[in-house]
Design an enzyme around this catalytic site. Structure first.
Site: not given
Ligand code: APR
Length: 241
Positions: A96, A114, A122, A141, A180-182
């Protein structure tokens, strides 16, 4: 390259957390603000229509930050490149993230669902161009010579890229890992459910449990730069690669 039947098919989804230790801020760790902006101010088609200068400025700043000397891939990006070398086309890496840290860490094939910061699009032809400098409403462009360039970023309300390829890989996945995604943003947050329904073993690797944690079979908790290399090394030795 055809996939190797003796190896599992792996789909990895990464999010902002994998790049946090490289010095890039995550989206939801600072009262829901991304670099001091609410996402609606900078990451929607409506924002671009109403205040294009702010949106150009915001992404120009992100693009410049990404190219600073102190922003580099970390051990987690590098481990996933090592996994790609071992598993070849049995691995699909979906991110992402709009940064290029997976590529700089050595990954050859990365699905940026993303979009990408180092790219301009463009708005008329949808053609994309590698772009490392700033651009704005005065930049011509290269394809139509008009001022039609926008950030090559998928904003809220827009369709993420490569969805067909990603859903196809999820339907064949034996292992699905979210790093690493929430788990707040769909459709990516729904990938775990699809992988599970396809019979995959699902793993969440994160600093803390995300909102979809209950859907995962296994959790690896800690900073990505520790837990991802450990997991990769275990998998590589399990299959004697
Ligand atoms: N190692 C592992 N995980 C980590 C670390 C780390 N060092 N630091 C932070 N995190 C975790 C946090 O605890 C959180 O759960 O990474 C996660 C980041 O979550 P978000 O900030 O919500 O990012 P993401 O899930 O990538 O967001 C998804 O949202 O705004 C949009 O398009 C944007 O691609 C993005 C999408």
């Amino acid at each position: 390259m055809p996939s190797d039947q003796s190896l599992p098919n792996i789909v990895i989804l990464t999010g902002a957390g994998i790049s946090a230790e490289s010095g890039l801020k995550t989206f939801r760790d600072n009262d829901g603000l991304w670099e001091n902006h609410r996402v609606e101010e900078v990451a929607t088609p409506e924002a671009f229509e109403q205040n294009p200068s702010l949106v150009y400025r915001f992404y120009n700043a992100r693009r410049a930050q990404l190219q600073q000397d102190d922003v580099n891939p970390n051990a987690a990006h590098e481990a996933l490149a090592k996994l790609e070398k071992a598993f070849g086309s049995n691995l699909m890496l979906v991110t992402q993230n709009v940064d290029d840290l997976h590529e700089r860490g050595g990954s050859q094939s990365v699905y940026h669902m993303h979009g990408k910061l180092l790219s301009a699009r463009c708005a008329i032809t949808q053609q994309t161009f590698d772009w490392s400098d700033s651009f704005d409403h005065t930049t011509k462009c290269p394809c139509c010579n008009r001022v039609t360039l926008r950030p090559d970023i998928v904003w809220f309300g827009e369709m993420p890229m490569y969805m067909e390829e990603i859903y196809d890989a999820l339907s064949k996945a034996d292992v699905f890992v979210a790093i690493g995604t929430s788990g707040n943003v769909y459709p990516a947050a729904g990938f775990v459910q699809i992988a599970k329904e396809s019979g995959a073993h699902t793993i969440e690797a994160n600093l803390e449990p995300g909102v979809t944690n209950a859907l995962f079979d296994e959790s690896l908790t800690g900073p990505a730069s520790h837990i991802v290399p450990q997991w990769v090394d275990q998998l590589i030795s399990k299959y004697a690669l």
